[in-house]
Design a protein around this motif. Structure first.
Motif, PDB file in Angstrom:
ATOM      1  N   GLU A  86      70.746-128.063  38.400  1.00 15.43           N
ATOM      2  CA  GLU A  86      71.961-127.527  37.515  1.00 15.43           C
ATOM      3  C   GLU A  86      71.061-127.121  36.223  1.00 15.43           C
ATOM      4  O   GLU A  86      71.580-126.015  36.190  1.00 15.43           O
ATOM      5  CB  GLU A  86      72.148-129.021  36.696  1.00 15.43           C
ATOM      6  N   ALA A  87      69.889-127.236  36.433  1.00 13.16           N
ATOM      7  CA  ALA A  87      68.518-126.753  34.717  1.00 13.16           C
ATOM      8  C   ALA A  87      68.751-125.092  35.486  1.00 13.16           C
ATOM      9  O   ALA A  87      68.831-124.591  34.913  1.00 13.16           O
ATOM     10  CB  ALA A  87      67.771-127.129  34.433  1.00 13.16           C
ATOM     11  N   ASN A  88      67.995-125.220  36.683  1.00 16.62           N
ATOM     12  CA  ASN A  88      67.706-123.888  37.419  1.00 16.62           C
ATOM     13  C   ASN A  88      69.006-122.900  37.199  1.00 16.62           C
ATOM     14  O   ASN A  88      69.102-121.966  36.776  1.00 16.62           O
ATOM     15  CB  ASN A  88      67.512-124.358  38.978  1.00 16.62           C
ATOM     16  N   LEU A  89      70.123-123.092  38.034  1.00 14.41           N
ATOM     17  CA  LEU A  89      71.300-123.076  37.801  1.00 14.41           C
ATOM     18  C   LEU A  89      71.855-122.315  36.266  1.00 14.41           C
ATOM     19  O   LEU A  89      72.625-120.674  35.733  1.00 14.41           O
ATOM     20  CB  LEU A  89      72.884-122.995  38.388  1.00 14.41           C
ATOM     21  N   THR A  90      71.795-122.592  35.398  1.00 14.45           N
ATOM     22  CA  THR A  90      72.255-122.944  33.908  1.00 14.45           C
ATOM     23  C   THR A  90      70.882-121.938  33.650  1.00 14.45           C
ATOM     24  O   THR A  90      71.621-120.829  33.004  1.00 14.45           O
ATOM     25  CB  THR A  90      71.633-123.612  33.000  1.00 14.45           C
ATOM     26  N   ASN A  91      70.137-121.598  33.511  1.00 17.82           N
ATOM     27  CA  ASN A  91      69.041-121.091  33.462  1.00 17.82           C
ATOM     28  C   ASN A  91      69.066-119.405  33.951  1.00 17.82           C
ATOM     29  O   ASN A  91      69.305-118.229  33.366  1.00 17.82           O
ATOM     30  CB  ASN A  91      67.433-121.318  33.770  1.00 17.82           C
ATOM     31  N   ASN A 151      57.760-134.398  42.694  1.00 14.40           N
ATOM     32  CA  ASN A 151      58.314-133.562  44.080  1.00 14.40           C
ATOM     33  C   ASN A 151      59.913-133.908  44.571  1.00 14.40           C
ATOM     34  O   ASN A 151      60.167-134.221  45.376  1.00 14.40           O
ATOM     35  CB  ASN A 151      56.748-133.753  45.245  1.00 14.40           C
ATOM     36  N   TYR A 152      60.227-134.955  43.166  1.00 16.40           N
ATOM     37  CA  TYR A 152      61.865-135.422  44.430  1.00 16.40           C
ATOM     38  C   TYR A 152      62.455-134.884  43.411  1.00 16.40           C
ATOM     39  O   TYR A 152      63.187-134.892  42.273  1.00 16.40           O
ATOM     40  CB  TYR A 152      61.318-137.146  43.386  1.00 16.40           C
ATOM     41  N   ILE A 153      63.678-134.079  44.023  1.00 14.52           N
ATOM     42  CA  ILE A 153      64.302-133.149  43.784  1.00 14.52           C
ATOM     43  C   ILE A 153      65.912-133.905  42.780  1.00 14.52           C
ATOM     44  O   ILE A 153      66.363-135.047  43.212  1.00 14.52           O
ATOM     45  CB  ILE A 153      65.110-132.072  44.761  1.00 14.52           C
ATOM     46  N   THR A 154      66.338-133.428  42.028  1.00 19.08           N
ATOM     47  CA  THR A 154      67.339-134.068  41.148  1.00 19.08           C
ATOM     48  C   THR A 154      68.214-133.352  40.534  1.00 19.08           C
ATOM     49  O   THR A 154      68.214-132.122  41.176  1.00 19.08           O
ATOM     50  CB  THR A 154      66.993-134.931  39.783  1.00 19.08           C
ATOM     51  N   ALA A 181      69.860-120.632  43.560  1.00 20.54           N
ATOM     52  CA  ALA A 181      70.506-121.932  42.583  1.00 20.54           C
ATOM     53  C   ALA A 181      71.668-122.734  42.773  1.00 20.54           C
ATOM     54  O   ALA A 181      71.613-123.396  42.530  1.00 20.54           O
ATOM     55  CB  ALA A 181      70.350-121.035  40.915  1.00 20.54           C
ATOM     56  N   GLN A 182      72.764-122.193  43.030  1.00 25.85           N
ATOM     57  CA  GLN A 182      73.826-122.195  43.402  1.00 25.85           C
ATOM     58  C   GLN A 182      74.039-122.501  44.874  1.00 25.85           C
ATOM     59  O   GLN A 182      74.725-124.757  45.098  1.00 25.85           O
ATOM     60  CB  GLN A 182      74.783-121.488  43.917  1.00 25.85           C
ATOM     61  N   LYS A 183      73.100-122.097  45.771  1.00 24.50           N
ATOM     62  CA  LYS A 183      73.768-122.518  46.451  1.00 24.50           C
ATOM     63  C   LYS A 183      72.617-124.004  47.233  1.00 24.50           C
ATOM     64  O   LYS A 183      72.727-124.563  48.189  1.00 24.50           O
ATOM     65  CB  LYS A 183      72.718-121.604  47.785  1.00 24.50           C
TER      66      LYS A 183
END
Length: 870
Positions: free
Chosen positions: A222-227, A214-217, A810-812
């Motif tokens: 960045e991994a979400n954006l990469t995928n 639950n703690y956003i890093t 993801a970028q947003k």
């Protein structure tokens, strides 16, 4: 320069390969040309020397070049080494930064956990205080009831009513905290109190705060954006590949187009296979380097599976029992219980020791990947999730369901005798008394309304000139308008004024006459405010005067003036003087503010409406069967007998109108009175069942805590393998390459002899159709077949749009995080806000409960003091 050296060497070699011999007698005089030859020889020797020098220079140059190349290669190797070290340092730095963020998040979790534990201590303290207060209140309540029974003859009905009111308030406050049950036939619904809601909110907050996910890093975003970008890149590459194939197949004759496509795809396949092999080598290297981490994950899962394979019973040296009250021993039986809880001869038993082992963990393969051995099979272990086995068909869930079923069965038995416990039953009794009083009051009002409706109808029934009176006032309006027109044509001003005055007075009298005549139609009026000038002490002031139309026009001296003013007030529409409309709203004629009345009348019913109102009042009071004449539709004029009302009520307790509502309230009060004493004994059983259910939950929490370290090790090992193996290998893009290779092979798998043109041509046509379907159409493009622009993309174009949207989202999210607009723990913050809101509501309810508790004690002291003094 090398080319120059080579020319010189070749020349020298040619010269060295030839010789000149001279013969003859010695002659002091040199023959002609000897001197030239000697000079040529000298030049030849010089050339030889130059060649040798050039050779040396050439060799030196080659050596220098070789040295320079060696130094260049050393520099390249050193540069590569430095680059590798730089990347290694970058990776180490990134890893350290990630570790720092993870450590910070874990520290935050630890901090919140510590606060939670402190809050838990405070909450337990508050809960204990509340339970203590409740115990004292219960004792005070019971003492008050006993004293009340003994002192009824000393307290007045008014004092008893006040006492019951305060008791009702206290019970309502208690229900607000602890909730209450609503019994509807065989179903019992529990309304949660603020204490129960606070418990739930606390559990959700604790669960959210202690979940590291639950703690956003930044790395996770960045991994979400990469995928998302990888998916977009694949779909674009697939689109390009298939568009190229489609264009090739359409470029010429089908047979030749297929041969060309086959050649192009074969080359692409070979290239992709080479690229995939190279990337696989890199992946193998990553796996080899991270084998210790993968082995650690395998060991962690093995340890967790060892826990999964074992089950346990709650830590108890014996089963728990509860003796029920003798008052309800025969009301309960063994069929009301089962499984984890049983009943026998007045004793309820919870099988904490002898029952099924209910504590266990279960492993779920989220992606349904069967675990395999070996470092290369790391992916099959990343989807393993271990959780407490409390889902469907688990022994724990069965035990909880068996307790819930027993609670339902006990409540069902209780519902047959009493609906609530002692305090709640008393509150229901108070509410039933209040409901009966309200029903009786409504009945009294209903009788009045029914009596008035009869009188109104009798009055209206004798009014036979309704239409004639309406036509008369309308005719008076027409006569008035005609008289005004005729007066305007008179040449003499005096005669003209007299004619107008007469017309106004006649019309005003006609309107007043209509008001008087239509009174039986329940005519009511609106006030109309006019501006009047008043002279006091030589000073003239304007003031507001409000009267009804009838009052204005009943002024014998000024009705003509008022008529003109009233017509002007209603926008020169004289019909508004006797029609129905809304009243004035803060109208000020002097200031010109507010809203004027819409018409002179507020209400004017027809005879039909008055007759219908009589029938409605009659039905409301007695019900339709007794209240309305089936043939005429009229209401009834005489009151039915109690026997008649009771007969209708017994058939349908909702069919006897307000009389039936009183009878329903009387039955409810009687039932509540009967249920006051016995209900509490059933609630003691359900309270014990709830306590056992809580004990099971505590045993579950303890079991999870005992094995937390082992389960956390799995999550930690999965995190390491994901970051150091799965993510880097995914970044190589082999999945995209393999997918594209699959698309290519799917096309190349078609086999046919090159001479079989007919088969190839058919295949090409089928392939073109398939490619067109898979490619789809792009939104906004022009469809020549339909002659319209495409409104929705299909095929790969649609997939690309979706992937582009995912990349944008993801970028947003990443941009919001970088700008500080996205909290690292919004899930936790949301849960915390819900917990704090629940806590605030509980504290408010607790304050109310304490207030009425004190009021009850104060009232009892006052009343009993008064009774003693008397």
């Amino acid at each position: 320069m090398n080319k120059k050296f080579l020319s010189v060497v070749l020349f020298g070699a040619l010269m060295a390969g030839s010789s000149v011999t001279f013969t003859g007698c010695i002659d002091n005089d040199e023959p002609a040309g000897i001197e030239n030859l000697r000079g040529a020889k000298a030049e030849l020797l010089k050339a030889k020397a130059a060649v040798e020098t050039a050779k040396v220079a050439y060799v030196n140059a080659q050596t220098a070049q070789a040295n320079a190349e060696a130094r260049r290669l050393e520099a390249v190797a050193l540069q590569a080494e430095l680059k590798a070290k730089e990347m290694e340092l970058d990776n180490a730095l990134t890893e350290a930064q990630n570790a720092e963020k993870i450590a910070a998040a874990e520290a935050k979790v630890a901090e919140i956990q510590a606060k939670l534990e402190q809050n838990k201590l405070n909450w337990e303290k508050e809960k204990l205080e509340c339970e203590t207060n409740l115990a004292y209140a219960q004792k005070a309540y019971e003492d008050a009831m006993k004293a009340l029974e003994l002192s009824k003859e000393f307290l007045s009905d008014q004092e008893l009513a006040v006492l019951k009111t305060v008791q009702g308030k206290l019970t309502a406050a208690k229900d607000a905290i602890y909730g209450y049950d609503v019994v509807n036939g065989e179903n019992t619904n529990h309304i949660l109190g603020s204490k129960e809601q606070l418990d739930l909110a606390y559990e959700r907050y604790e669960e959210a705060a202690t979940n590291i996910d639950n703690y956003i890093t930044k790395p996770s975003l960045e991994a979400n954006l990469t995928n998302a970008q990888a998916s977009l890149d694949f779909y674009k590459a697939e689109l390009d590949l298939k568009l190229e194939a489609l264009n090739t197949l359409k470029s010429g004759e089908a047979y030749q187009a297929w041969l060309k496509l086959k050649e192009e795809y074969t080359a692409k396949r070979d290239s992709l296979e080479t690229e995939i092999a190279a990337k696989q080598s890199k992946a193998n290297k990553i796996i080899a380097e991270q084998t210790p981490a993968i082995d650690a994950l395998e060991d962690a899962i093995a340890d967790a599976q060892a826990i999964e394979a074992s089950v346990a019973a709650p830590k108890s040296d014996k089963d728990s029992t509860f003796a029920v009250s003798k008052a309800i021993v025969t009301d309960l039986d063994a069929s009301d219980f089962g499984g984890f809880v049983t009943y026998d001869a007045g004793t309820v038993t919870a099988k904490f020791k002898t029952g099924a082992e209910v504590l266990a963990f279960v492993k779920e393969d989220v992606k349904e990947l069967t675990n395999q051995k070996g470092a290369a099979a790391y992916a099959t272990m990343l989807d393993d999730v271990f959780s407490f086995a409390d889902g469907k068909d688990s022994e724990y869930k069965k035990a909880v369901d068996e307790i819930d079923a027993a609670v339902k069965a006990v409540n069902k038995k209780k519902a047959a005798i009493a609906s609530l416990d002692t305090e709640k039953a008393e509150a229901v009794k108070v509410a039933a008394e209040k409901e009966l009083k309200s029903a009786q009051e409504a009945q009294t009002k209903g009788v009045t309304a029914w009596t008035n409706s009869i009188a109104a109808w009798k009055k209206a029934e004798g009014y036979t000139t309704e239409e004639a009176d309406k036509k008369a006032v309308e005719a008076a309006k027409k006569a008035y308008e005609d008289a005004i027109i005729a007066a305007d044509k008179l040449g003499d001003d005096t005669e003209k004024a007299k004619a107008i005055l007469k017309a106004q007075q006649t019309f005003a009298d006609a309107i007043v006459k209509y008001y008087n005549a239509a009174a039986p139609l329940q005519l009511t009026v609106n006030k109309v405010t006019l501006k009047q000038s008043v002279t006091i002490g030589g000073e003239t002031k304007e003031s507001n005067v409000s009267k009804t139309v009838k009052e204005w026009l009943s002024d014998a001296d000024n009705k003509d003036v008022y008529l003109a003013a009233l017509i002007m007030y209603f926008g020169n529409d004289a019909t508004k003087l006797w029609t129905v409309g809304k009243a004035e709203d803060k109208y000020d004629a002097v200031a010109g503010t507010g809203v004027k009345a819409e018409a002179g009348l507020a209400t004017l019913k027809t005879k039909t409406e008055i007759k219908t109102a009589w029938a409605t009042a009659s039905i409301n009071l007695f019900g339709k069967e007794l209240g309305q004449n089936t043939y005429t539709g009229e209401g009834r004029e005489t009151e039915p007998t109690e026997t008649e009302i009771k007969a209708v009520w017994e058939k349908d307790n909702s069919a006897a109108g307000l009389y039936g509502a009183v009878m329903n309230a009387e039955v409810k009060l009687q039932t509540a009175t009967e249920n006051v004493e016995k209900a509490a004994q059933f609630d003691k059983v359900t309270a014990q069942l709830a306590a056992w259910k809580k004990s099971l939950a505590n045993a579950k929490d303890a079991y999870i805590a005992d094995n937390k370290e082992v389960l956390d090790a799995v999550v930690a090992a999965q995190k390491v393998v994901t970051e150091n193996v799965a993510t880097p290998i995914t970044a190589l893009g082999m999945d995209k390459d393999r997918a594209l290779l699959g698309e290519i092979n799917a096309v190349l798998e078609f086999s046919a002899n090159d001479s079989d043109e007919a088969l190839i041509i058919k295949h090409v046509n089928d392939l073109i159709e398939t490619l067109q379907t898979e490619i789809g159409v792009k939104k906004g493009s022009f469809n020549e077949e339909t002659g319209a622009y495409v409104e929705t993309s299909t095929g790969l174009y649609l997939k690309i749009e979706k992937a582009e949207s995912d990349v944008f989202e993801a970028q947003k999210m990443l941009d919001l995080y970088n700008s500080g607009d996205l909290t690292e723990q919004y899930v936790v913050d949301t849960a915390k806000a819900a917990y704090e809101a629940a806590k605030a509501q509980y504290e408010k309810d607790l304050e109310t409960f304490n207030y009425w508790n004190a009021k009850l004690a104060e009232l009892m002291e006052t009343l009993y003091g008064t009774a003693s003094a008397e």
